[in-house]
Design a protein around this motif. Structure first.
Motif, PDB file in Angstrom:
ATOM      1  N   GLU A 286      57.932 123.936  36.377  1.00 38.93           N
ATOM      2  CA  GLU A 286      57.423 123.188  35.235  1.00 38.93           C
ATOM      3  C   GLU A 286      55.908 123.043  35.401  1.00 38.93           C
ATOM      4  OE1 GLU A 286      58.694 119.326  32.549  1.00 38.93           O
ATOM      5  OE2 GLU A 286      59.468 119.525  34.595  1.00 38.93           O
ATOM      6  N   VAL A 287      55.185 123.342  34.337  1.00 35.86           N
ATOM      7  CA  VAL A 287      53.726 123.316  34.349  1.00 35.86           C
ATOM      8  C   VAL A 287      53.243 122.506  33.158  1.00 35.86           C
ATOM      9  CG1 VAL A 287      51.618 124.689  34.240  1.00 35.86           C
ATOM     10  CG2 VAL A 287      53.630 125.596  35.427  1.00 35.86           C
ATOM     11  N   THR A 288      52.317 121.571  33.399  1.00 34.02           N
ATOM     12  CA  THR A 288      51.738 120.779  32.328  1.00 34.02           C
ATOM     13  C   THR A 288      50.224 120.762  32.468  1.00 34.02           C
ATOM     14  OG1 THR A 288      53.685 119.336  32.267  1.00 34.02           O
ATOM     15  CG2 THR A 288      51.696 118.540  31.171  1.00 34.02           C
ATOM     16  N   GLY A 289      49.543 121.117  31.401  1.00 30.98           N
ATOM     17  CA  GLY A 289      48.097 121.063  31.366  1.00 30.98           C
ATOM     18  C   GLY A 289      47.633 120.130  30.260  1.00 30.98           C
ATOM     19  N   THR A 290      46.602 119.339  30.530  1.00 28.84           N
ATOM     20  CA  THR A 290      46.046 118.432  29.524  1.00 28.84           C
ATOM     21  C   THR A 290      44.537 118.388  29.661  1.00 28.84           C
ATOM     22  OG1 THR A 290      46.250 116.493  30.964  1.00 28.84           O
ATOM     23  CG2 THR A 290      48.103 116.953  29.490  1.00 28.84           C
ATOM     24  N   THR A 291      43.866 118.036  28.571  1.00 34.24           N
ATOM     25  CA  THR A 291      42.432 117.777  28.631  1.00 34.24           C
ATOM     26  C   THR A 291      42.020 116.897  27.470  1.00 34.24           C
ATOM     27  OG1 THR A 291      40.232 118.765  28.803  1.00 34.24           O
ATOM     28  CG2 THR A 291      41.768 119.839  27.301  1.00 34.24           C
ATOM     29  N   ALA A 292      41.077 116.011  27.748  1.00 35.42           N
ATOM     30  CA  ALA A 292      40.450 115.211  26.699  1.00 35.42           C
ATOM     31  C   ALA A 292      39.088 115.786  26.330  1.00 35.42           C
ATOM     32  CB  ALA A 292      40.294 113.763  27.166  1.00 35.42           C
ATOM     33  N   LEU A 293      38.680 116.852  27.019  1.00 37.95           N
ATOM     34  CA  LEU A 293      37.410 117.506  26.726  1.00 37.95           C
ATOM     35  C   LEU A 293      37.518 118.345  25.456  1.00 37.95           C
ATOM     36  CD1 LEU A 293      36.580 118.712  30.348  1.00 37.95           C
ATOM     37  CD2 LEU A 293      35.598 116.730  29.159  1.00 37.95           C
ATOM     38  N   ALA A 294      36.387 118.573  24.816  1.00 38.67           N
ATOM     39  CA  ALA A 294      36.386 119.352  23.579  1.00 38.67           C
ATOM     40  C   ALA A 294      36.572 120.841  23.837  1.00 38.67           C
ATOM     41  CB  ALA A 294      35.079 119.125  22.823  1.00 38.67           C
ATOM     42  N   GLY A 295      36.258 121.291  25.055  1.00 39.03           N
ATOM     43  CA  GLY A 295      36.322 122.713  25.349  1.00 39.03           C
ATOM     44  C   GLY A 295      35.123 123.440  24.772  1.00 39.03           C
ATOM     45  N   ILE A 296      35.050 124.731  25.052  1.00 38.39           N
ATOM     46  CA  ILE A 296      33.907 125.538  24.619  1.00 38.39           C
ATOM     47  C   ILE A 296      34.434 126.802  23.936  1.00 38.39           C
ATOM     48  CG2 ILE A 296      33.742 126.718  26.846  1.00 38.39           C
ATOM     49  CD1 ILE A 296      30.666 125.715  24.884  1.00 38.39           C
ATOM     50  N   PRO A 297      33.918 127.159  22.757  1.00 34.97           N
ATOM     51  CA  PRO A 297      34.338 128.414  22.110  1.00 34.97           C
ATOM     52  C   PRO A 297      33.829 129.611  22.916  1.00 34.97           C
ATOM     53  CG  PRO A 297      33.294 126.928  20.533  1.00 34.97           C
ATOM     54  CD  PRO A 297      33.000 126.393  21.898  1.00 34.97           C
ATOM     55  N   LEU A 298      34.700 130.604  23.086  1.00 32.42           N
ATOM     56  CA  LEU A 298      34.331 131.846  23.762  1.00 32.42           C
ATOM     57  C   LEU A 298      34.630 133.032  22.853  1.00 32.42           C
ATOM     58  CD1 LEU A 298      35.755 131.249  27.360  1.00 32.42           C
ATOM     59  CD2 LEU A 298      33.386 130.982  26.583  1.00 32.42           C
ATOM     60  N   ARG A 299      33.936 134.130  23.116  1.00 30.86           N
ATOM     61  CA  ARG A 299      34.143 135.345  22.335  1.00 30.86           C
ATOM     62  C   ARG A 299      35.192 136.221  23.019  1.00 30.86           C
ATOM     63  NH1 ARG A 299      28.241 137.718  21.934  1.00 30.86           N
ATOM     64  NH2 ARG A 299      29.098 139.093  20.329  1.00 30.86           N
ATOM     65  N   ALA A 300      35.941 136.947  22.205  1.00 30.55           N
ATOM     66  CA  ALA A 300      36.937 137.889  22.719  1.00 30.55           C
ATOM     67  C   ALA A 300      36.947 139.123  21.830  1.00 30.55           C
ATOM     68  CB  ALA A 300      38.326 137.249  22.742  1.00 30.55           C
ATOM     69  N   PRO A 301      37.312 140.278  22.396  1.00 28.08           N
ATOM     70  CA  PRO A 301      37.374 141.496  21.584  1.00 28.08           C
ATOM     71  C   PRO A 301      38.498 141.413  20.545  1.00 28.08           C
ATOM     72  CG  PRO A 301      37.304 141.999  23.930  1.00 28.08           C
ATOM     73  CD  PRO A 301      37.594 140.540  23.810  1.00 28.08           C
ATOM     74  N   THR A 302      38.185 141.776  19.336  1.00 29.52           N
ATOM     75  CA  THR A 302      39.170 141.867  18.257  1.00 29.52           C
ATOM     76  C   THR A 302      38.955 143.204  17.555  1.00 29.52           C
ATOM     77  OG1 THR A 302      37.800 140.949  16.479  1.00 29.52           O
ATOM     78  CG2 THR A 302      38.927 139.369  17.932  1.00 29.52           C
ATOM     79  N   ARG A 303      39.776 143.482  16.575  1.00 35.97           N
ATOM     80  CA  ARG A 303      39.584 144.720  15.813  1.00 35.97           C
ATOM     81  C   ARG A 303      38.251 144.717  15.067  1.00 35.97           C
ATOM     82  NH1 ARG A 303      43.993 147.790  16.165  1.00 35.97           N
ATOM     83  NH2 ARG A 303      45.996 146.781  16.608  1.00 35.97           N
ATOM     84  N   GLU A 304      37.711 143.513  14.847  1.00 37.03           N
ATOM     85  CA  GLU A 304      36.422 143.388  14.167  1.00 37.03           C
ATOM     86  C   GLU A 304      35.267 143.230  15.158  1.00 37.03           C
ATOM     87  OE1 GLU A 304      39.181 141.348  13.129  1.00 37.03           O
ATOM     88  OE2 GLU A 304      39.603 143.114  11.895  1.00 37.03           O
ATOM     89  N   GLY A 305      35.535 143.438  16.449  1.00 35.64           N
ATOM     90  CA  GLY A 305      34.489 143.296  17.446  1.00 35.64           C
ATOM     91  C   GLY A 305      34.582 141.963  18.165  1.00 35.64           C
TER      92      GLY A 305
END
Length: 357
Positions: A286-305
């Motif tokens: 069993e694995v549980t992850g939580t965060t109250a932080l906003a996080g950061i947007p990251l880029r990833a490869p898609t069909r559109e780049g």
């Protein structure tokens, strides 16, 4: 070219030289328990034949307090990678020597901006006119690839991942290791000895439509424990499937929970809560992850780049429990927690929780 004995399948570069849409991406993480911080280096190459709208490379770095740094590499001819094992690099500008693995001193002399990385070496220098400079140089000793100690290394997606039917491919390169060296970030130097390290990769024509991911190998009071879990909607030939897995290394043993050997369930919120439970013959996790932080947007490869389509934090909270199941009894093997987990959601839509029971 010496390859580390813990080198996993798919460590080498997958591009076949064709001009079709293609990306390959690598992720290298170092966790610094003393400072409570993490560095994650994300490299990618897209359409390496060149001449395409998305041809080029990217280096993204997730730094202290979820800080972010990004640098692009427009020239695909300055990228190199080994087919036989883990080794790659990308340079900006026109160095005075051909792109290849250099000695540390040669790299500093010839490469004004760029990076090089193998299973045991990671070195680079990037300078953004606005964000400033980042430099790093450290060595890594792998402890776990993707298998029990002394056993042959496994493909993360099982034997089917050796066939080009999944989009994308996914391989954990090193579930756990120790890194020693330094990283300079925004004028501050971080020196570390035997810091927990991790690496993985993806390749194919695009990322999944939607995915989630959890990773930690710096647990409080339990040094010999490494967790990687994730899931997504991915393409298999002409249909889509939702799959997820949990992998744990502990005490020299690899505990793998995947769709073909376990019942895998999950509840993932659009952001802030990740929960997975898996049961297979003899074991429960069993694995549980939580965060109250906003996080950061990251880029990833898609069909559109490369686009901003995922959200991460390297400072998430995670707890993991692994039991041995005997009859109707559950005997706890290990329980641990950390405030230095990598947590991610990507793709979409994420307008409501994603639940698989």
């Amino acid at each position: 070219m010496p390859l580390h004995p813990l080198q996993t399948p798919h460590s080498g570069y997958h591009w076949d030289g064709q001009a079709d849409r293609f990306f390959e991406g690598w992720y290298f993480r170092v966790t610094l328990p003393e400072t409570g911080q993490t560095f994650a280096f994300m490299y990618s190459i897209e359409d390496p034949a060149g001449g395409q709208p998305n041809s080029g490379g990217t280096a993204q770095i997730l730094g202290p307090d979820d800080g972010y740094f990004c640098r692009t590499f427009p020239d695909v001819s300055q990228f190199w990678a080994w087919k036989e094992g883990l080794g790659l690099g990308h340079w900006r500008g026109r160095p005075q020597t051909s792109p290849r693995l250099l000695s540390s001193s040669e790299f500093k002399h010839y490469v004004a901006e760029g990076y090089q990385v193998t299973a045991t070496l990671h070195q680079g220098y990037l300078n953004d006119p606005v964000a400033g400079a980042v430099a790093w140089h450290y060595h890594t000793e792998p402890v776990y690839g993707w298998a029990s100690t002394g056993q042959p290394q496994q493909s993360t997606a099982g034997f089917l991942s050796s066939l080009p039917i999944f989009e994308p491919g996914w391989q954990i390169l090193m579930a756990h290791g120790y890194s020693t060296g330094w990283i300079e970030w925004q004028g501050k130097r971080y020196e570390f000895t035997n810091a927990p390290a991790y690496s993985e990769k993806n390749w194919g024509r695009s990322f999944p439509q939607k995915w989630f991911w959890l990773n930690c190998n710096a647990f409080d009071g339990v040094a010999d424990l490494a967790l990687t879990a994730g899931g997504g909607r991915r393409q298999v030939l002409t249909w889509m499937e939702s799959v997820a897995m949990v992998g744990l290394h502990h005490g020299g043993k690899f505990y793998e929970f995947v769709p073909w050997n376990a019942r895998v369930t999950w509840h993932i919120d659009p952001w802030g809560y990740w929960h997975m439970r898996c049961e297979k013959l003899g074991y429960v996790v069993e694995v549980t992850g939580t965060t109250a932080l906003a996080g950061i947007p990251l880029r990833a490869p898609t069909r559109e780049g490369m686009i901003y389509c995922c959200r991460d934090t390297a400072l998430g909270d995670v707890s993991v429990k692994l039991w041995r199941q005997q009859g109707g009894n559950l005997d706890l093997i290990v329980a641990a927690s950390s405030a230095q987990a990598g947590l991610e959601v990507g793709g979409g839509p994420w307008d409501q929780p994603w639940i698989k029971e």
